[in-house]
Scaffold this active site. Structure first.
Site, short mmCIF file in Angstrom:
data_model
loop_
_atom_site.label_atom_id
_atom_site.label_comp_id
_atom_site.label_asym_id
_atom_site.label_seq_id
_atom_site.Cartn_x
_atom_site.Cartn_y
_atom_site.Cartn_z
N SER A 1 0.85 -1.19 0.00
CA SER A 1 0.00 0.00 0.00
C SER A 1 0.88 1.24 0.00
O SER A 1 1.64 1.47 0.95
CB SER A 1 -0.89 0.00 1.24
OG SER A 1 -1.36 1.32 1.47
N MET B 1 -11.27 -5.71 5.96
CA MET B 1 -10.43 -4.78 6.70
C MET B 1 -10.06 -5.41 8.04
O MET B 1 -10.93 -5.85 8.78
CB MET B 1 -11.16 -3.46 6.96
CG MET B 1 -11.36 -2.57 5.74
SD MET B 1 -9.88 -2.17 4.82
CE MET B 1 -8.83 -1.42 6.07
N MET C 1 -8.96 8.17 0.02
CA MET C 1 -9.74 8.59 1.19
C MET C 1 -10.31 9.99 0.97
O MET C 1 -9.62 10.84 0.42
CB MET C 1 -8.84 8.58 2.43
CG MET C 1 -8.14 7.25 2.67
SD MET C 1 -7.24 7.25 4.23
CE MET C 1 -6.45 5.65 4.16
N HIS D 1 -1.35 -1.42 -4.21
CA HIS D 1 -2.59 -1.05 -3.52
C HIS D 1 -2.62 0.47 -3.32
O HIS D 1 -1.71 1.05 -2.74
CB HIS D 1 -2.63 -1.78 -2.17
CG HIS D 1 -3.89 -1.61 -1.40
ND1 HIS D 1 -5.02 -2.38 -1.61
CD2 HIS D 1 -4.23 -0.75 -0.40
CE1 HIS D 1 -5.98 -2.01 -0.78
NE2 HIS D 1 -5.52 -1.01 -0.03
N ASP E 1 -4.75 3.59 -1.80
CA ASP E 1 -5.80 3.95 -0.85
C ASP E 1 -6.35 5.34 -1.15
O ASP E 1 -5.63 6.33 -1.07
CB ASP E 1 -5.25 3.92 0.58
CG ASP E 1 -5.00 2.50 1.05
OD1 ASP E 1 -5.95 1.69 1.01
OD2 ASP E 1 -3.86 2.19 1.44
N HIS F 1 -8.49 1.04 -3.73
CA HIS F 1 -9.37 0.85 -2.56
C HIS F 1 -10.04 2.19 -2.25
O HIS F 1 -9.42 3.09 -1.71
CB HIS F 1 -8.48 0.35 -1.40
CG HIS F 1 -9.20 0.15 -0.11
ND1 HIS F 1 -8.53 -0.04 1.09
CD2 HIS F 1 -10.53 0.09 0.20
CE1 HIS F 1 -9.41 -0.21 2.05
NE2 HIS F 1 -10.63 -0.12 1.55
N MET G 1 -12.11 4.41 -0.16
CA MET G 1 -12.70 4.66 1.16
C MET G 1 -13.40 6.01 1.08
O MET G 1 -12.98 6.99 1.69
CB MET G 1 -11.59 4.63 2.23
CG MET G 1 -11.13 3.23 2.55
SD MET G 1 -9.52 3.20 3.34
CE MET G 1 -8.47 3.30 1.89
N ASP H 1 -6.53 -6.39 4.67
CA ASP H 1 -5.86 -5.08 4.66
C ASP H 1 -5.83 -4.48 6.06
O ASP H 1 -6.87 -4.21 6.65
CB ASP H 1 -6.66 -4.17 3.71
CG ASP H 1 -6.04 -2.79 3.53
OD1 ASP H 1 -4.94 -2.54 4.07
OD2 ASP H 1 -6.68 -1.96 2.84
C1 DX5 Z 1 -6.03 1.65 5.85
C2 DX5 Z 1 -5.66 1.34 4.43
C3 DX5 Z 1 -4.56 0.36 4.32
C4 DX5 Z 1 -3.26 0.82 4.92
C5 DX5 Z 1 -2.56 -0.38 5.46
O1 DX5 Z 1 -7.19 2.40 5.88
O2 DX5 Z 1 -6.76 0.81 3.73
O3 DX5 Z 1 -4.37 -0.09 2.99
O4 DX5 Z 1 -2.41 1.46 4.00
O5 DX5 Z 1 -1.43 0.03 6.15
P1 DX5 Z 1 -0.75 -0.91 7.23
O6 DX5 Z 1 -0.29 -2.15 6.52
O7 DX5 Z 1 0.38 -0.07 7.74
O8 DX5 Z 1 -1.78 -1.21 8.27
ZN ZN Z 2 -6.35 -0.18 1.74
#
Ligand code: DX5
Ligand code: ZN
Length: 217
Positions: free
Chosen positions: A7, A136, A36, A32, A34, A65, A67, A174
């Site tokens: 990620s 998650m 947000m 990956h 993320d 991903h 969010m 994740d």
């Molecule tokens: C959290 C993200 C993850 C995050 C994971 O909301 O969706 O993908 O980057 O990071 P680690 O592996 O550090 O928990």
């Molecule tokens: Zn993620």
């Protein structure tokens, strides 16, 4: 064999292209990404223009991903930017069935994600339609949080359903995954592990991947 999706949330964003190339050279299977929105989760990250730039520096599939609230508003933009898999949250999508098919209509693999406290029962009438389920193992929003152990039972339960129904659906997990707990996550039934801080904060990315891929089910 299990796949690893670093990620980039934990990568050095000032060197993002180099970080992604290094992950690819180390043997990562997917990247990956993320996304947000500051509403569904308290944090803010990046949007389609950055995904478009990332697409130019790697041949690995982009595992995007989302969010974000009302993800349908952005599915076309992320598909156009080069996403290969788009994951939307069951908690953020009112018309989940419609949105899953909208992702597929855009030529992208469709996945749904469940927060730690969301029951697997939300999958009853959508599991047959998706390519992947993202469980998650932390509450989404930040990297570097601790793995929630209850997730292991959830992975096992979902794996049983997928096997029983003989569906071709992958399980991605994740949050909080590291070299020490990856073996348990894989044994429970995960097909793809997302790794943020335990990957990008390590000195040697290839060593991390080697250590994780030693585990088999
Ligand atoms: C959290 C993200 C993850 C995050 C994971 O909301 O969706 O993908 O980057 O990071 P680690 O592996 O550090 O928990
Ligand atoms: Zn993620």
């Amino acid at each position: 064999m299990v796949k690893i999706a670093p990620s980039i949330l934990s990568a050095d964003f000032s060197q993002l292209g180099d970080e992604i190339k290094a992950a690819e050279e180390a043997g990562a299977d997917l990247i990956h990404v993320d996304i947000m929105d500051g509403h569904f989760v308290p944090n803010l990250t990046i949007g389609p223009p950055v995904v478009k730039s990332i697409k130019k520096v790697t041949s690995l599939p982009l595992d995007v991903h989302l969010m974000i609230e009302s993800p349908d508003r952005y599915i076309e933009a992320f598909a156009g930017a080069g996403a290969d898999i788009i994951t939307i949250h069951t908690e953020a999508s009112t018309h989940l069935h419609r949105n899953v098919h909208y992702i597929k209509d855009n030529g992208v693999k469709a996945a749904v994600s469940l927060n730690p406290a969301t029951s697997l029962s939300v999958l009853d009438f959508i599991l047959s339609e998706v390519d992947m389920v993202l469980l998650m193992s932390v509450n989404p929003g930040f990297g570097g949080q601790e793995f929630i152990p209850l997730t292991l039972d959830k992975i096992r339960m979902l794996k049983d359903v997928i096997r029983e129904k003989d569906y071709n659906v992958h399980i991605e997990v994740d949050g909080g995954i590291n070299i020490n707990n990856a073996g348990d996550v894989i044994k429970a039934g995960a097909d793809i592990l997302v790794m943020g801080s335990a990957f990008f904060h390590a000195d040697n990315y290839a060593e991390v991947i080697k250590a994780i891929k030693k585990h088999t089910r």
